[in-house]
Design a protein around this motif. Structure first.
Motif, PDB file in Angstrom:
ATOM      1  N   ILE A  35      55.913  22.058  64.975  1.00 47.88           N
ATOM      2  CA  ILE A  35      56.343  21.637  66.459  1.00 47.88           C
ATOM      3  C   ILE A  35      55.011  22.347  67.268  1.00 47.88           C
ATOM      4  O   ILE A  35      55.191  23.735  67.057  1.00 47.88           O
ATOM      5  CB  ILE A  35      57.665  22.747  66.607  1.00 47.88           C
ATOM      6  N   TRP A  43      55.747  26.928  63.990  1.00 44.98           N
ATOM      7  CA  TRP A  43      55.689  26.469  65.042  1.00 44.98           C
ATOM      8  C   TRP A  43      54.777  27.235  66.101  1.00 44.98           C
ATOM      9  O   TRP A  43      54.908  27.865  66.341  1.00 44.98           O
ATOM     10  CB  TRP A  43      56.768  27.008  66.714  1.00 44.98           C
ATOM     11  N   SER A  79      67.334  15.182  73.709  1.00 43.74           N
ATOM     12  CA  SER A  79      66.038  15.557  72.287  1.00 43.74           C
ATOM     13  C   SER A  79      66.364  17.073  71.721  1.00 43.74           C
ATOM     14  O   SER A  79      65.555  17.296  70.653  1.00 43.74           O
ATOM     15  CB  SER A  79      64.683  16.052  73.692  1.00 43.74           C
ATOM     16  N   ILE A 104      64.994  25.762  70.767  1.00 50.08           N
ATOM     17  CA  ILE A 104      64.620  25.898  69.692  1.00 50.08           C
ATOM     18  C   ILE A 104      64.267  27.411  69.041  1.00 50.08           C
ATOM     19  O   ILE A 104      64.460  27.059  67.640  1.00 50.08           O
ATOM     20  CB  ILE A 104      63.174  25.027  69.906  1.00 50.08           C
ATOM     21  N   LEU A 124      57.371  17.751  66.023  1.00 52.01           N
ATOM     22  CA  LEU A 124      58.002  17.071  66.528  1.00 52.01           C
ATOM     23  C   LEU A 124      57.325  17.716  67.757  1.00 52.01           C
ATOM     24  O   LEU A 124      56.218  18.881  67.420  1.00 52.01           O
ATOM     25  CB  LEU A 124      59.035  18.740  66.622  1.00 52.01           C
ATOM     26  N   PHE A 136      65.555  16.834  68.053  1.00 55.05           N
ATOM     27  CA  PHE A 136      65.032  18.179  67.701  1.00 55.05           C
ATOM     28  C   PHE A 136      65.454  19.517  66.333  1.00 55.05           C
ATOM     29  O   PHE A 136      65.174  19.425  65.465  1.00 55.05           O
ATOM     30  CB  PHE A 136      64.578  18.740  68.404  1.00 55.05           C
ATOM     31  N   TYR A 146      57.735  16.521  59.425  1.00 52.14           N
ATOM     32  CA  TYR A 146      58.090  16.181  61.109  1.00 52.14           C
ATOM     33  C   TYR A 146      56.922  16.920  61.258  1.00 52.14           C
ATOM     34  O   TYR A 146      56.788  17.879  61.582  1.00 52.14           O
ATOM     35  CB  TYR A 146      59.511  16.939  61.297  1.00 52.14           C
TER      36      TYR A 146
END
Ligand code: ATP
Ligand code: 3PG
Length: 400
Positions: free
Chosen positions: A196, A319, A303, A338, A220, A307, A218
């Motif tokens: 992320i 992250w 979103s 998050i 993000l 996520f 992934y």
């Protein structure tokens, strides 16, 4: 890790030895100079205790802030006080980091004692990695331990220079732990792996985004950097943050993600504000409908849901950078959601790593720091490590 650590040094290696330990005590302080977060001080304890328990004399050094010459506001005195408290042992503070006073205090040390030198950045030679200065710093010790992960990306006298004059030069336990988590997460992760990436600037994160596209399943994206991507797609972004000279790059990164089969998730809705302030008027809009004159300051609820669904598939998550302007309550929901998602995933066996700096501040603000697998003490250092760059403070240490 392929570097020697303090665990490779026995009591007979350390008994009565003077050990110069570079820590990162660059802690946040308030207007009165009071320490507001002692994480970095506590993080240094395992190494200090490892050394004192083996009979070493521990000589700590660190930088604090970015002084131009000696500056009374940037003395390490409050750090010595806090360190004494958390260590449960008195820590003698020196008023300089080299010179006669330091030499006298070091020669008065008993085995197991701990002293803290003054801010090494009071000397410009520190940041210049001046060999003579490094030699002076090294002259008061027999061996060297680098436990300053947060400063490992700097080739300074106290992080790199001294290794040329002290042997062995080994890593501390914090450095070992940071490398273990961050390197493992990227080189040898349990998959699926998500990164992320948020924060305000595309330019400061390009390197890491590019490297991550080779590693993750992934990616993000949130924060201020997403608007450069939208603008590159031809969308209207109102007054949102945009780096005009990075539009082509944003297109290239999107194309790379496709090519490499990485699921690049950009928010589909955002919370926009009529000005940049905590009490601005706010509304949630789809990214195709950002009104003229408004600016996007957080990711929207749709979103967040997308996520969360993606993160729930993952076994490892790294992250770096907040999803919005979390410092303003109205625009903190994305970042907080998050943080909560990751906190829920950790006990289910997902490795959750927070890469330093503002993301750590955000996770701490919502009281979820203890629920992550690893919180890095290094902002810039963790970013450079994730980018695959060599950290000079670590490269200079002895091989295992
Ligand atoms: N949509 C946005 N518009 C403007 N600023 C934003 C937006 N979203 C987040 N920010 C700001 O980005 C800042 C952090 O950005 P920066 O790129 O410096 O991240 P960072 O400090 O590098 O993150 P980290 O330290 O976790 O790596 C925060 O202060 C936050 O308020
Ligand atoms: O806080 C940090 O990121 C480290 O202590 C490094 O500080 P610096 O960016 O001033 O070198």
């Amino acid at each position: 890790m392929s570097k020697k650590t303090v665990n490779d040094l026995s009591s007979s290696d350390l008994q009565g030895k003077r050990v110069l330990v570079r820590a990162d005590f660059n802690v946040p302080v308030d207007d009165q100079g009071k320490i507001t977060d002692d994480t970095r001080i506590r993080a240094a304890l395992p190494t200090i205790q490892n050394l004192t328990s083996k009979g070493a004399k521990v000589i700590l050094c660190s930088h604090f802030g970015r002084p131009k010459g000696a500056d009374d506001k940037l003395r390490l005195t409050p750090v010595a006080e806090r360190l004494s408290e958390v260590l449960g042992q008195s820590v003698v503070k020196c008023d300089d980091c080299i010179g006669d006073e330091v030499a006298a205090k070091v020669s008065a040390m008993n085995n197991g004692d701990v002293i803290l030198l003054e801010n090494v950045r009071f000397y410009p030679e520190e940041e210049k990695n001046d060999p003579e200065f490094a030699k002076k710093l090294a002259s008061i010790a027999d061996l060297y331990v680098n436990d300053a992960f947060g400063t490992a990306h700097r080739a300074h006298a106290s992080t790199e220079g001294v290794t040329h004059y002290l042997s062995p030069s080994v890593a501390g336990l914090l450095v070992e732990k940071e490398l273990q988590y961050l390197q493992n997460a990227i080189e040898n992760p349990q998959r699926p792996l998500a990164a992320i990436v948020g924060g305000s600037k595309v330019s400061s994160k390009i390197g890491v985004i590019d490297t991550l596209l080779d590693k993750v399943d992934y990616l993000l994206m949130g924060g201020g950097m997403i608007f450069t991507f939208y603008k590159a797609r031809g969308l209207n972004v109102g007054k949102s943050l945009v780096e005009e000279d990075k539009l082509e790059l944003a297109k290239t990164l999107e194309a790379k993600a496709k090519e490499r089969g990485v699921a690049l998730l950009l928010p589909t809705d955002v919370v926009v504000a009529d000005n940049f302030s905590p009490d601005a008027n706010a509304q949630t809009v789809s990214i195709e409908n950002i009104p003229d004159g408004w600016m996007g300051l957080d990711i929207g609820p749709d979103s967040i849901k997308v996520f969360q669904d993606a993160l729930n598939q993952c076994k490892s998550v790294i992250w770096n950078g907040p999803m919005g302007v979390f410092e303003f309550d109205k625009f903190a929901a994305g970042t907080e959601a998050i943080a909560r998602t990751l906190a829920d995933l950790t006990p289910k066996g997902t490795t959750t790593i927070i890469g330093g700096g503002d993301s750590v501040a955000a996770v701490e603000k919502v009281g979820l720091a203890s629920q992550m697998s690893h919180i890095s003490t290094g902002g810039g250092a963790s970013l450079e490590l994730l980018e695959g760059k060599e950290l000079p403070g670590i490269a200079a240490l002895d091989e295992a």
